[in-house]
Design a protein around this motif. Structure first.
Motif, PDB file in Angstrom:
ATOM      1  N   VAL A 162       0.122  10.419  26.380  1.00  0.00           N
ATOM      2  CA  VAL A 162      -1.258  10.809  26.078  1.00  0.00           C
ATOM      3  C   VAL A 162      -1.986  10.958  27.403  1.00  0.00           C
ATOM      4  N   SER A 163      -2.470  12.145  27.666  1.00  0.00           N
ATOM      5  CA  SER A 163      -2.929  12.496  29.012  1.00  0.00           C
ATOM      6  C   SER A 163      -4.131  11.681  29.487  1.00  0.00           C
ATOM      7  N   ILE A 164      -4.948  11.174  28.564  1.00  0.00           N
ATOM      8  CA  ILE A 164      -6.138  10.439  28.983  1.00  0.00           C
ATOM      9  C   ILE A 164      -5.765   9.097  29.611  1.00  0.00           C
ATOM     10  N   LYS A 165      -4.508   8.671  29.484  1.00  0.00           N
ATOM     11  CA  LYS A 165      -4.068   7.453  30.161  1.00  0.00           C
ATOM     12  C   LYS A 165      -4.238   7.575  31.673  1.00  0.00           C
ATOM     13  N   GLU A 166      -4.204   8.808  32.167  1.00  0.00           N
ATOM     14  CA  GLU A 166      -4.339   9.043  33.599  1.00  0.00           C
ATOM     15  C   GLU A 166      -5.801   9.094  34.037  1.00  0.00           C
ATOM     16  N   ARG A 167      -6.707   8.792  33.093  1.00  0.00           N
ATOM     17  CA  ARG A 167      -8.140   8.751  33.371  1.00  0.00           C
ATOM     18  C   ARG A 167      -8.627  10.066  34.008  1.00  0.00           C
ATOM     19  N   ALA A 168      -9.144  10.014  35.204  1.00  0.00           N
ATOM     20  CA  ALA A 168      -9.724  11.207  35.834  1.00  0.00           C
ATOM     21  C   ALA A 168      -8.674  12.241  36.219  1.00  0.00           C
ATOM     22  N   ASN A 169      -7.414  11.873  36.199  1.00  0.00           N
ATOM     23  CA  ASN A 169      -6.346  12.828  36.511  1.00  0.00           C
ATOM     24  C   ASN A 169      -5.780  13.473  35.256  1.00  0.00           C
ATOM     25  N   ASP A 170      -6.446  13.313  34.146  1.00  0.00           N
ATOM     26  CA  ASP A 170      -6.071  14.000  32.912  1.00  0.00           C
ATOM     27  C   ASP A 170      -5.987  15.501  33.202  1.00  0.00           C
ATOM     28  N   PRO A 171      -4.870  16.176  32.800  1.00  0.00           N
ATOM     29  CA  PRO A 171      -4.754  17.624  33.061  1.00  0.00           C
ATOM     30  C   PRO A 171      -5.931  18.437  32.523  1.00  0.00           C
ATOM     31  N   ALA A 172      -6.515  18.012  31.391  1.00  0.00           N
ATOM     32  CA  ALA A 172      -7.666  18.743  30.849  1.00  0.00           C
ATOM     33  C   ALA A 172      -8.861  18.642  31.787  1.00  0.00           C
ATOM     34  N   ILE A 173      -9.038  17.464  32.417  1.00  0.00           N
ATOM     35  CA  ILE A 173     -10.133  17.284  33.374  1.00  0.00           C
ATOM     36  C   ILE A 173      -9.848  18.070  34.644  1.00  0.00           C
ATOM     37  N   ASN A 174      -8.606  17.982  35.131  1.00  0.00           N
ATOM     38  CA  ASN A 174      -8.235  18.752  36.323  1.00  0.00           C
ATOM     39  C   ASN A 174      -8.400  20.249  36.087  1.00  0.00           C
ATOM     40  N   ASN A 175      -8.142  20.683  34.857  1.00  0.00           N
ATOM     41  CA  ASN A 175      -8.271  22.099  34.532  1.00  0.00           C
ATOM     42  C   ASN A 175      -9.712  22.574  34.727  1.00  0.00           C
ATOM     43  N   ILE A 176     -10.680  21.739  34.326  1.00  0.00           N
ATOM     44  CA  ILE A 176     -12.088  22.116  34.507  1.00  0.00           C
ATOM     45  C   ILE A 176     -12.426  22.233  35.991  1.00  0.00           C
ATOM     46  N   TYR A 177     -11.980  21.249  36.780  1.00  0.00           N
ATOM     47  CA  TYR A 177     -12.273  21.301  38.220  1.00  0.00           C
ATOM     48  C   TYR A 177     -11.577  22.494  38.886  1.00  0.00           C
ATOM     49  N   ASN A 178     -10.395  22.843  38.419  1.00  0.00           N
ATOM     50  CA  ASN A 178      -9.711  24.021  38.960  1.00  0.00           C
ATOM     51  C   ASN A 178     -10.473  25.302  38.623  1.00  0.00           C
ATOM     52  N   LYS A 179     -11.052  25.337  37.421  1.00  0.00           N
ATOM     53  CA  LYS A 179     -11.860  26.507  37.051  1.00  0.00           C
ATOM     54  C   LYS A 179     -13.103  26.597  37.933  1.00  0.00           C
ATOM     55  N   ILE A 180     -13.689  25.444  38.251  1.00  0.00           N
ATOM     56  CA  ILE A 180     -14.864  25.441  39.125  1.00  0.00           C
ATOM     57  C   ILE A 180     -14.501  25.977  40.501  1.00  0.00           C
ATOM     58  N   LEU A 181     -13.350  25.551  41.032  1.00  0.00           N
ATOM     59  CA  LEU A 181     -12.909  26.052  42.341  1.00  0.00           C
ATOM     60  C   LEU A 181     -12.619  27.546  42.291  1.00  0.00           C
ATOM     61  N   ALA A 182     -12.035  27.990  41.172  1.00  0.00           N
ATOM     62  CA  ALA A 182     -11.748  29.427  41.047  1.00  0.00           C
ATOM     63  C   ALA A 182     -13.042  30.229  41.014  1.00  0.00           C
ATOM     64  N   ALA A 183     -14.058  29.698  40.313  1.00  0.00           N
ATOM     65  CA  ALA A 183     -15.347  30.389  40.266  1.00  0.00           C
ATOM     66  C   ALA A 183     -16.005  30.406  41.644  1.00  0.00           C
ATOM     67  N   GLU A 184     -15.784  29.335  42.423  1.00  0.00           N
ATOM     68  CA  GLU A 184     -16.345  29.280  43.775  1.00  0.00           C
ATOM     69  C   GLU A 184     -15.822  30.423  44.631  1.00  0.00           C
ATOM     70  N   MET A 185     -14.571  30.799  44.421  1.00  0.00           N
ATOM     71  CA  MET A 185     -13.960  31.848  45.237  1.00  0.00           C
ATOM     72  C   MET A 185     -14.161  33.241  44.644  1.00  0.00           C
ATOM     73  N   ASP A 186     -14.873  33.329  43.539  1.00  0.00           N
ATOM     74  CA  ASP A 186     -15.098  34.636  42.909  1.00  0.00           C
ATOM     75  C   ASP A 186     -15.964  35.496  43.829  1.00  0.00           C
ATOM     76  N   PRO A 187     -15.488  36.649  44.258  1.00  0.00           N
ATOM     77  CA  PRO A 187     -16.252  37.484  45.203  1.00  0.00           C
ATOM     78  C   PRO A 187     -17.430  38.203  44.558  1.00  0.00           C
ATOM     79  N   VAL A 188     -17.479  38.231  43.234  1.00  0.00           N
ATOM     80  CA  VAL A 188     -18.525  38.991  42.545  1.00  0.00           C
ATOM     81  C   VAL A 188     -19.794  38.167  42.356  1.00  0.00           C
ATOM     82  N   LEU A 189     -19.641  36.875  42.060  1.00  0.00           N
ATOM     83  CA  LEU A 189     -20.784  36.031  41.719  1.00  0.00           C
ATOM     84  C   LEU A 189     -21.596  35.665  42.957  1.00  0.00           C
ATOM     85  N   THR A 190     -22.928  35.676  42.802  1.00  0.00           N
ATOM     86  CA  THR A 190     -23.802  35.181  43.864  1.00  0.00           C
ATOM     87  C   THR A 190     -23.838  33.660  43.813  1.00  0.00           C
ATOM     88  N   TRP A 191     -24.495  33.043  44.803  1.00  0.00           N
ATOM     89  CA  TRP A 191     -24.552  31.584  44.840  1.00  0.00           C
ATOM     90  C   TRP A 191     -25.288  31.043  43.615  1.00  0.00           C
TER      91      TRP A 191
END
Length: 744
Positions: A162-191
């Motif tokens: 059960v992934s929540i056993k890993e607390r903050a390293n839950d893949p679902a949580i990491n997935n959100i942070y990865n999406k945030i990083l991907a949005a940060e590198m989006d060349p189209v979006l302004t700040w």
């Protein structure tokens, strides 16, 4: 592959799920092929298996209504298919098995709660939805507790990850942070745009964390501290990824941006602030009336009291004798003793013996099916309470058939126009106080768009169908009709079917023009019962009839969406044999303990109304106003067609009777036709007047639309009917070769 995974009987659900939650049962059931996750397909989630020509599916869901679980399994081998549904109660024990779907599955939320197992993800999404419902007092607590216990068992198991056993390293949580990083590198979006994206992702993250913390009874503080460290690392990663852009954005927000915000706020509120400061409390009640319902109500009460006092004084000064006599009569009435009338004895007009109708032990059943005299119309007339405003009430007794009339209440009957307008103002003030603007507008969208227009189309279509069916029946029963009557009826069938084509086309265009409110294109609406979906179901019924009637009948572009929704709402409908039982099964309103409880109804409809308002606002204001004018015009036409065909259906039997018998109509029958004449005259006038009033804009400024042409065909259709009808009465006047004589 060990086929018992897809075929064996399962007496208890939880132990079985423990064998598939980790890897879909790949190791335990010796599956050498491909295992693919299935996420939320029609309310079910699970796995698909492919191995050596065998294809299998195993999906789990929650039964709609919170009564238990459903397990669907499919096994395909070449052209053969084995399918079974197992239904379990809240405790996870088997209830029954079926080879087809017997109970619908609930559709949970669509969040990426767990990336390791689609079934766990499904359960988390269901809990997320139910936790939200719990805040509104509508949660199914038994099934929620059952799902929580199932997740607790999985959490404590050494075999299941059960992934929540890993607390903050839950893949679902990491997935959100990865999406945030991907949005940060989006060349189209302004700040600034990226900050909005980050905010939405954080809302999603909070929902995931809150659901899992509550489901597993985890320490919320420890989880927040772990996420705080994660937030810090993510922020630094974003800052390093685009240092210059982020530095400029932060500098702007906390320097120039703050200054601009300050002056903008001052500018927007300057006039209001000065007014309150200068004029004080008095202006608080009058200047803020439009935005403060309490203040507006206070002013309304003062105005109402002033008008009441003024009217009483004028009454005393102008008609003092009448006023005194009126007051004395009221006093006399008030002091008169109340006499309870004896129960009315209804005459016995018929008797029915039920001695041999059923065995003696079925007495209750027999009594339940005997139709008693109507208590609604013929029961003892009891005084009814009438609201007079400001908490005042009066009892009034109905005079006829237990229907309260205006004349039954002296105060209601003698209310002046000024009093009526003042009371309407009070009603509007209370309405605005009780329901926010968005909900009020959304409620209108629900009634006018989702319910009323489709209902009017369906009612008119069915009226036209009844008319044509009556023609077919009367033609069969009266084969000796004149040639003129036969031709008239043949024309009527074609004219009616022409108008049915118009109704079908307008219904389809209406639905496809409302991609948000009707089709819910972005799946935003939260509460839609069968009666919202009835428009799609009936559109499909009309289409099937016309497809059978006309070869190569074409459907409009985008009709596949209507077809899918028609199937969805048809499958979701529950049938219980009677109208009232069906309403209780399919309508949220009729599921209430008190169907007239406005507060309860508004409580669970509030969010739906807000969503409908926001969906309608996606189009520009001018576009919405033009569309509404267009829809109102079409609806007016449809309503007039229904009224005309209702009168035509009543008249049809009289026309055929006269034709077959050769005898003149009786005075009563002539009166019926005279009333129909007046109705046809009025309705055709109103139909034409309404169309001519907006013909210029619909015909010349509304591009890529055929309503103007269709409307003229409809009017010509009705004018031809009236012309043929006059010829049946031998009232035709020869004007040219075509209209000469009586032959149609």
């Amino acid at each position: 592959m060990r086929l018992e995974l897809l075929t064996a009987d399962i007496p208890k659900l939880q132990p079985f799920l423990e064998t598939v939650l980790q890897d879909g049962g790949k190791k335990l059931y010796a599956i050498d092929g491909v295992v693919t996750p299935i996420r939320n397909m029609n309310g079910l989630s699970g796995f698909e298996y492919k191995e050596d020509g065998l294809i299998g599916e195993l999906k789990v869901g929650l039964i709609l209504g919170g009564t238990g679980y459903v397990l669907k399994r499919i096994l395909r081998n070449g052209g053969e298919e084995y399918q079974r549904y197992d239904y379990f109660n809240v405790q996870g024990d088997i209830s029954f098995t079926s080879d087809k779907e017997a109970l619908k599955a609930a559709i949970p939320d669509f969040h990426e709660m767990d990336l390791t197992c689609p079934i766990l993800n499904h359960f988390y999404n269901f809990l997320s939805m139910e936790y939200k419902n719990a805040g509104e007092g509508k949660s199914n607590t038994q099934i929620v507790n059952s799902v929580e216990q199932l997740l607790k068992t999985a959490y404590n198991s050494k075999l299941i990850r059960v992934s929540i056993k890993e607390r903050a390293n839950d893949p679902a949580i990491n997935n959100i942070y990865n999406k945030i990083l991907a949005a940060e590198m989006d060349p189209v979006l302004t700040w600034e745009e990226r900050q909005l994206v980050f905010k939405n992702y954080k809302v999603e993250l909070k929902k995931i964390v809150d659901t899992k913390v509550r489901a597993h009874k985890l320490n919320k503080t420890r989880m927040k501290l772990a996420l705080l460290r994660k937030d810090g690392g993510n922020f630094m990663a974003r800052l390093i990824a685009r240092p210059v852009n982020n530095a400029k954005g932060l500098l702007y927000r906390y320097t120039v941006g703050k200054v601009i915000w300050f002056f903008q706020t001052v500018k927007n509120n300057l006039g209001y602030s000065i007014a309150l400061a200068v004029y004080g409390p008095f202006t608080y009640y009058f200047i803020t009336m439009p935005m403060n319902p309490h203040a507006m109500q206070a002013v309304g009460r003062v105005r109402s009291a002033y008008l009441d006092i003024k009217n009483e004084i004028m009454l005393v000064l102008d008609t003092s004798d009448v006023a005194i006599n009126d007051m004395r009569s009221k006093e006399a009435i008030a002091k008169a003793p109340t006499v309870t009338p004896a129960p009315a004895t209804l005459p016995v007009t018929d008797t029915v013996s039920t001695t041999n109708a059923a065995p003696a032990n079925n007495k209750d059943f027999i009594m339940a099916n005997i139709i008693q005299p109507s208590s609604v119309t013929n029961g003892n007339a009891e005084p009814l309470l009438v609201s007079l405003g400001d908490g005042a009430t009066q009892k009034a007794k109905p005079s006829f058939l237990n229907m309260l009339l205006t004349t039954d209440s002296d105060q209601v009957n003698k209310a002046t126009w000024g009093e009526r307008m003042s009371n309407f103002k009070q009603m509007q003030i209370a309405y605005e106080e009780n329901i926010e603007f968005a909900s009020r507008m959304g409620r209108l969208e629900q009634l006018e768009t989702q319910y009323n227009f489709p209902m009017q189309i369906e009612a008119t279509w069915e009226e036209l169908e009844r008319y044509n069916n009556m023609i077919f029946k009367l033609r069969e029963e009266n084969p000796n009709m004149s040639a003129k009557m036969k031709q008239y009826l043949f024309n009527e069938i074609n004219r009616t079917q022409q108008l049915e084509l118009y109704l079908w086309d307008r219904m389809g265009r209406f639905i496809l023009d409302q991609i948000y409110v009707m089709l819910d294109q972005d799946k935003e609406q939260k509460r839609n019962d069968y009666y919202v979906g009835r428009s799609f179901v009936f559109m499909e019924e009309m289409t099937n009839i016309l497809s059978w009637r006309y070869k190569d009948f074409k459907k409009p572009e985008g009709y596949d969406r209507i077809q899918k929704l028609a199937e969805f709402y048809s499958n979701g409908r529950k049938e219980h044999g009677t109208v009232l039982k069906n309403l209780r099964a399919n309508s949220d309103l009729f599921k209430q303990k008190d169907v007239y409880d406005t507060k309860e109804f508004r409580a669970y409809m509030k969010r739906q109304w807000e969503i409908l308002y926001l969906q309608n606002s996606k189009a520009e204001e001018a576009s919405n106003m033009g569309l509404n004018m267009y829809i109102w015009s079409v609806r007016n036409t449809v309503w007039i067609l229904q009224s005309i065909y209702s009168a035509k259906r009543e008249e049809l039997a009289l026309l055929i009777k006269r034709d077959v018998s050769g005898q003149a109509l009786t005075p009563a029958e002539m009166l019926t036709r005279s009333k129909a004449n007046m109705l046809f005259e009025t309705l055709l006038h109103n139909l034409t007047l309404e169309y001519v009033g907006i013909r210029e804009e619909i015909m010349n400024r509304l591009g890529k639309d055929i309503e103007s042409t269709q409307r003229m065909i409809v009017i010509d259709n009705l004018k031809e009917f009236l012309s043929d009808r006059e010829k049946l009465d031998n009232l035709g006047v020869a004007q040219n070769q075509k209209t000469a004589g009586n032959t149609l």
